[in-house]
Design a protein around this motif. Structure first.
Motif, PDB file in Angstrom:
ATOM      1  N   GLU A 113      10.186  13.130  -1.740  1.00 33.51           N
ATOM      2  CA  GLU A 113      10.182  11.741  -2.630  1.00 33.51           C
ATOM      3  C   GLU A 113      10.514  10.062  -2.271  1.00 33.51           C
ATOM      4  O   GLU A 113      10.581   9.269  -2.655  1.00 33.51           O
ATOM      5  CB  GLU A 113      11.237  12.472  -3.550  1.00 33.51           C
ATOM      6  CG  GLU A 113      12.692  12.598  -2.809  1.00 33.51           C
ATOM      7  CD  GLU A 113      12.384  13.353  -2.066  1.00 33.51           C
ATOM      8  OE1 GLU A 113      11.166  14.360  -1.622  1.00 33.51           O
ATOM      9  OE2 GLU A 113      13.669  13.507  -1.661  1.00 33.51           O
ATOM     10  N   ARG A 114      10.286  10.549  -0.824  1.00 32.87           N
ATOM     11  CA  ARG A 114      10.732   9.483  -0.080  1.00 32.87           C
ATOM     12  C   ARG A 114       9.948   8.087   0.237  1.00 32.87           C
ATOM     13  O   ARG A 114       8.680   8.173  -0.592  1.00 32.87           O
ATOM     14  CB  ARG A 114      11.420   9.455   1.517  1.00 32.87           C
ATOM     15  CG  ARG A 114      12.883  10.156   1.658  1.00 32.87           C
ATOM     16  CD  ARG A 114      12.535  10.201   3.018  1.00 32.87           C
ATOM     17  NE  ARG A 114      14.204  11.209   2.647  1.00 32.87           N
ATOM     18  CZ  ARG A 114      14.335  12.928   3.597  1.00 32.87           C
ATOM     19  NH1 ARG A 114      13.465  13.179   3.554  1.00 32.87           N
ATOM     20  NH2 ARG A 114      14.984  13.730   3.765  1.00 32.87           N
ATOM     21  N   ILE A 115      10.251   6.748   0.233  1.00 31.49           N
ATOM     22  CA  ILE A 115       9.292   5.296   0.427  1.00 31.49           C
ATOM     23  C   ILE A 115       8.813   5.897   1.727  1.00 31.49           C
ATOM     24  O   ILE A 115       9.092   5.532   2.451  1.00 31.49           O
ATOM     25  CB  ILE A 115      10.023   4.452   0.191  1.00 31.49           C
ATOM     26  CG1 ILE A 115      11.081   4.592  -0.210  1.00 31.49           C
ATOM     27  CG2 ILE A 115       9.250   3.001  -0.162  1.00 31.49           C
ATOM     28  CD1 ILE A 115      10.358   5.138  -2.042  1.00 31.49           C
ATOM     29  N   PHE A 116       7.477   5.358   1.629  1.00 32.93           N
ATOM     30  CA  PHE A 116       6.534   5.520   3.393  1.00 32.93           C
ATOM     31  C   PHE A 116       4.891   4.055   2.213  1.00 32.93           C
ATOM     32  O   PHE A 116       4.582   4.211   1.431  1.00 32.93           O
ATOM     33  CB  PHE A 116       5.633   6.362   3.215  1.00 32.93           C
ATOM     34  CG  PHE A 116       4.640   6.488   4.540  1.00 32.93           C
ATOM     35  CD1 PHE A 116       4.765   5.885   5.229  1.00 32.93           C
ATOM     36  CD2 PHE A 116       3.496   7.124   4.116  1.00 32.93           C
ATOM     37  CE1 PHE A 116       3.946   6.137   6.361  1.00 32.93           C
ATOM     38  CE2 PHE A 116       2.308   7.051   5.080  1.00 32.93           C
ATOM     39  CZ  PHE A 116       2.416   6.318   6.594  1.00 32.93           C
ATOM     40  N   ALA A 117       5.444   2.924   3.257  1.00 31.72           N
ATOM     41  CA  ALA A 117       4.181   2.530   2.539  1.00 31.72           C
ATOM     42  C   ALA A 117       3.769   1.233   3.385  1.00 31.72           C
ATOM     43  O   ALA A 117       4.401   0.990   5.005  1.00 31.72           O
ATOM     44  CB  ALA A 117       4.685   1.084   1.533  1.00 31.72           C
ATOM     45  N   LEU A 118       2.987   1.076   3.728  1.00 32.26           N
ATOM     46  CA  LEU A 118       2.724  -0.384   4.532  1.00 32.26           C
ATOM     47  C   LEU A 118       2.186  -1.517   3.857  1.00 32.26           C
ATOM     48  O   LEU A 118       1.799  -1.774   2.470  1.00 32.26           O
ATOM     49  CB  LEU A 118       0.721  -0.157   4.668  1.00 32.26           C
ATOM     50  CG  LEU A 118       0.538  -1.328   5.266  1.00 32.26           C
ATOM     51  CD1 LEU A 118       0.288  -1.061   6.561  1.00 32.26           C
ATOM     52  CD2 LEU A 118      -1.499  -0.551   5.496  1.00 32.26           C
TER      53      LEU A 118
ATOM     54  N   ILE B 240       0.760  -1.442   0.119  1.00 21.24           N
ATOM     55  CA  ILE B 240       0.283   0.564   0.275  1.00 21.24           C
ATOM     56  C   ILE B 240       1.064   1.212  -0.006  1.00 21.24           C
ATOM     57  O   ILE B 240       1.552   1.300   0.969  1.00 21.24           O
ATOM     58  CB  ILE B 240      -0.772   0.054   0.985  1.00 21.24           C
ATOM     59  CG1 ILE B 240      -1.591  -1.462   1.348  1.00 21.24           C
ATOM     60  CG2 ILE B 240      -1.546   1.405   1.037  1.00 21.24           C
ATOM     61  CD1 ILE B 240      -2.785  -1.632   0.506  1.00 21.24           C
ATOM     62  N   SER B 241       0.712   2.221  -0.953  1.00 23.86           N
ATOM     63  CA  SER B 241       1.947   3.288  -0.784  1.00 23.86           C
ATOM     64  C   SER B 241       1.290   4.825  -0.955  1.00 23.86           C
ATOM     65  O   SER B 241       1.665   5.597  -1.204  1.00 23.86           O
ATOM     66  CB  SER B 241       2.195   3.635  -2.474  1.00 23.86           C
ATOM     67  OG  SER B 241       1.540   2.639  -3.568  1.00 23.86           O
ATOM     68  N   ASN B 242      -0.397   5.058  -1.202  1.00 28.44           N
ATOM     69  CA  ASN B 242      -0.972   6.246  -0.974  1.00 28.44           C
ATOM     70  C   ASN B 242      -1.024   5.958   0.301  1.00 28.44           C
ATOM     71  O   ASN B 242      -1.827   5.613   1.776  1.00 28.44           O
ATOM     72  CB  ASN B 242      -2.786   5.794  -1.360  1.00 28.44           C
ATOM     73  CG  ASN B 242      -3.340   6.878  -1.375  1.00 28.44           C
ATOM     74  OD1 ASN B 242      -3.193   8.085  -0.581  1.00 28.44           O
ATOM     75  ND2 ASN B 242      -4.163   7.367  -3.138  1.00 28.44           N
TER      76      ASN B 242
ATOM     77  N   ILE C  36      -0.874  -4.837  -5.658  1.00 29.31           N
ATOM     78  CA  ILE C  36      -0.090  -3.122  -5.493  1.00 29.31           C
ATOM     79  C   ILE C  36      -1.660  -2.187  -5.826  1.00 29.31           C
ATOM     80  O   ILE C  36      -2.843  -3.043  -6.140  1.00 29.31           O
ATOM     81  CB  ILE C  36       1.017  -2.539  -6.730  1.00 29.31           C
ATOM     82  CG1 ILE C  36      -0.312  -3.126  -7.769  1.00 29.31           C
ATOM     83  CG2 ILE C  36       1.668  -3.462  -6.489  1.00 29.31           C
ATOM     84  CD1 ILE C  36       1.068  -2.787  -8.722  1.00 29.31           C
ATOM     85  N   GLU C  37      -1.722  -0.822  -5.433  1.00 28.39           N
ATOM     86  CA  GLU C  37      -2.646  -0.036  -5.357  1.00 28.39           C
ATOM     87  C   GLU C  37      -1.890   0.849  -6.737  1.00 28.39           C
ATOM     88  O   GLU C  37      -1.575   1.858  -6.967  1.00 28.39           O
ATOM     89  CB  GLU C  37      -2.607   1.532  -4.641  1.00 28.39           C
ATOM     90  CG  GLU C  37      -2.987   0.864  -3.611  1.00 28.39           C
ATOM     91  CD  GLU C  37      -3.156   2.423  -2.497  1.00 28.39           C
ATOM     92  OE1 GLU C  37      -2.482   2.716  -1.554  1.00 28.39           O
ATOM     93  OE2 GLU C  37      -3.735   2.727  -2.149  1.00 28.39           O
ATOM     94  N   LYS C  38      -3.096  -0.064  -7.773  1.00 31.72           N
ATOM     95  CA  LYS C  38      -2.670   0.214  -9.893  1.00 31.72           C
ATOM     96  C   LYS C  38      -2.979   1.777  -9.687  1.00 31.72           C
ATOM     97  O   LYS C  38      -2.353   2.750 -10.332  1.00 31.72           O
ATOM     98  CB  LYS C  38      -3.083  -0.233 -10.587  1.00 31.72           C
ATOM     99  CG  LYS C  38      -2.486  -1.890 -10.652  1.00 31.72           C
ATOM    100  CD  LYS C  38      -3.400  -2.883 -11.354  1.00 31.72           C
ATOM    101  CE  LYS C  38      -2.708  -3.755 -11.641  1.00 31.72           C
ATOM    102  NZ  LYS C  38      -3.077  -4.499 -12.510  1.00 31.72           N
TER     103      LYS C  38
ATOM    104  N   SER D 243      -3.427   5.929   5.952  1.00 36.01           N
ATOM    105  CA  SER D 243      -3.624   6.227   7.502  1.00 36.01           C
ATOM    106  C   SER D 243      -5.291   6.028   7.427  1.00 36.01           C
ATOM    107  O   SER D 243      -5.663   5.304   8.543  1.00 36.01           O
ATOM    108  CB  SER D 243      -4.249   8.075   7.005  1.00 36.01           C
ATOM    109  OG  SER D 243      -5.411   8.596   7.003  1.00 36.01           O
ATOM    110  N   TYR D 244      -5.821   5.246   6.619  1.00 38.68           N
ATOM    111  CA  TYR D 244      -7.058   4.864   6.672  1.00 38.68           C
ATOM    112  C   TYR D 244      -6.750   3.131   7.274  1.00 38.68           C
ATOM    113  O   TYR D 244      -8.145   3.201   7.968  1.00 38.68           O
ATOM    114  CB  TYR D 244      -7.531   4.637   5.086  1.00 38.68           C
ATOM    115  CG  TYR D 244      -9.076   4.022   5.533  1.00 38.68           C
ATOM    116  CD1 TYR D 244     -10.239   4.205   5.649  1.00 38.68           C
ATOM    117  CD2 TYR D 244      -9.513   2.098   5.616  1.00 38.68           C
ATOM    118  CE1 TYR D 244     -11.712   3.542   5.867  1.00 38.68           C
ATOM    119  CE2 TYR D 244     -10.302   1.346   5.878  1.00 38.68           C
ATOM    120  CZ  TYR D 244     -11.737   2.838   5.557  1.00 38.68           C
ATOM    121  OH  TYR D 244     -13.339   2.135   5.961  1.00 38.68           O
TER     122      TYR D 244
END
Ligand code: MN
Length: 368
Positions: free
Chosen positions: A38-43, A20-22, A101-103, A27-28
């Motif tokens: 520009e860094r990476i944040f993912a679940l 999950i990248s959004n 993935i979140e397309k 947050s949801y």
């Protein structure tokens, strides 16, 4: 935690891992979010293991102190984040074949870098439709936050109406709204850039605000909203500055009637496209159909625009808990524009709006 629902979906759909990248989706599911630039944040969520958040090292403490009680792994700018993600995934599970993935969100470059760590895995499944459906139905807690955001929008209209005077630029009126929201209500972010449009500028629905100035006997259109506890408001009002002409009043009243009819029709069982038609038919019968150049509305929640879309071609049946805008508009190039918009929730007793600013045509006295 909502992340349980994601794990359930992975099991039902027989995927091993969801990436999950959004940030809003994260947050949801976790209660934690930030803007990674520009860094990476993912679940990362797993069919048979505990999920974790992956983020820049500088956000790790904040993530750990948030509502999220799962693991948080960070990376330094000098490290390869994709290698670290892969290492953490392999510590969690041996099932790394099928990824979802979140397309609608994941960039092509991030997709390629992630994929290069798992060259034989499949990344073809899209988790976005599941997330859209899940977020379609708002809980009572979410509705409370949407109402809180709506109250801030109502406050913003008062500031905006008071700021109108001859010669004031659209931008200065918008600036006063944003400033007072920040100092009086503690609003950190608007949900989009505050729109103020005077006279013929309002015929371009998303223009501005510009350095155009308000002049007597113009209609002035406001479209604004705030973020409140992670939830958005979005509302529009159009007011007359000085006595309106018969034609200005007419387009206002037609638009108002269309909006009111749609609000009354927004009940469980009607489809999105039927609801769009309720408003569109009134505007068309009055002779202004060609000037209503957008859908009737859009869903609202953590995003200012989300599902459902209230539009021709969408046969989704509206149900309790769905939240969206009802915002018919009439835009006559070179003359004026009118839009009246409220967001609200479908209940068994009808549509309950989150904003309550009066919709009788407000005629503001001229001010120098
Ligand atoms: Mn809107």
């Amino acid at each position: 935690m909502n992340s349980d629902k994601l794990q359930q979906w992975l099991q039902d759909s027989n995927n091993d891992i969801a990436y999950i990248s959004n940030p809003i989706t994260i947050s949801y599911f976790t209660g934690y979010s930030m803007d990674p630039h520009e860094r990476i944040f993912a679940l990362l969520a797993f069919k048979d293991a505990e999920p974790f958040i992956f983020c820049p090292a500088l956000n790790v403490e904040e993530a750990k102190n948030s509502e999220w009680n799962g693991d948080v792994f960070g990376y330094l700018d000098s490290e390869n984040p994709w290698r670290l993600i892969a290492d953490n995934v392999r510590k969690r599970t041996n099932d790394t074949h099928s990824w979802a993935i979140e397309k609608t969100d994941l960039s092509v470059s991030h997709y390629q870098l992630l994929r290069s760590e798992f060259p034989s895995a499949s990344f073809t499944n899209d988790v976005s439709p599941f997330i859209e459906r899940l977020r379609l139905y708002k809980t009572p807690e979410e509705i409370k936050k949407l109402q809180g955001a709506g109250a801030e929008a109502d406050f913003a209209f008062k500031i905006g109406f008071d700021a109108i005077k001859t010669g004031a630029t659209e931008r200065s009126i918008a600036g006063q709204i944003d400033y007072q929201l920040k100092i009086q209500k503690g609003v950190m972010h608007e949900s989009f850039e505050t729109i103020v449009q005077a006279g013929k500028n309002a015929a371009n629905p998303h223009l501005g605000p510009t350095m155009n100035t308000v002049q007597p006997n113009e209609l002035v259109l406001f479209d604004l909203g705030t973020m409140h506890d992670g939830y958005a408001s979005d509302s529009s009002r159009t007011v007359a500055y000085g006595e309106p002409s018969a034609k200005q009043r007419e387009i206002y009243e037609v638009d108002r009637e269309a909006q009111q009819a749609a609000i009354e029709a927004a009940k469980p069982g009607i489809t999105a496209e039927e609801l769009d038609s309720v408003a569109r038919d009134i505007i068309t019968k009055a002779g202004y159909g060609e000037y209503f150049i957008h859908r009737l509305g859009h869903g609202i929640g953590k995003n200012v625009h989300e599902y459902p879309s209230i539009v021709q071609g969408n046969d989704l049946v509206l149900e309790e808990g769905m939240c969206f805008s009802i915002e018919p508009g009439i835009y006559i190039p070179g003359f004026a524009g009118v839009r009246i918009e409220d967001c609200g929730v479908v209940t068994k007793d009808g549509f309950k709006t989150f904003t309550h600013t009066d919709k009788d045509l407000k005629v503001l006295p001229l001010k120098d």
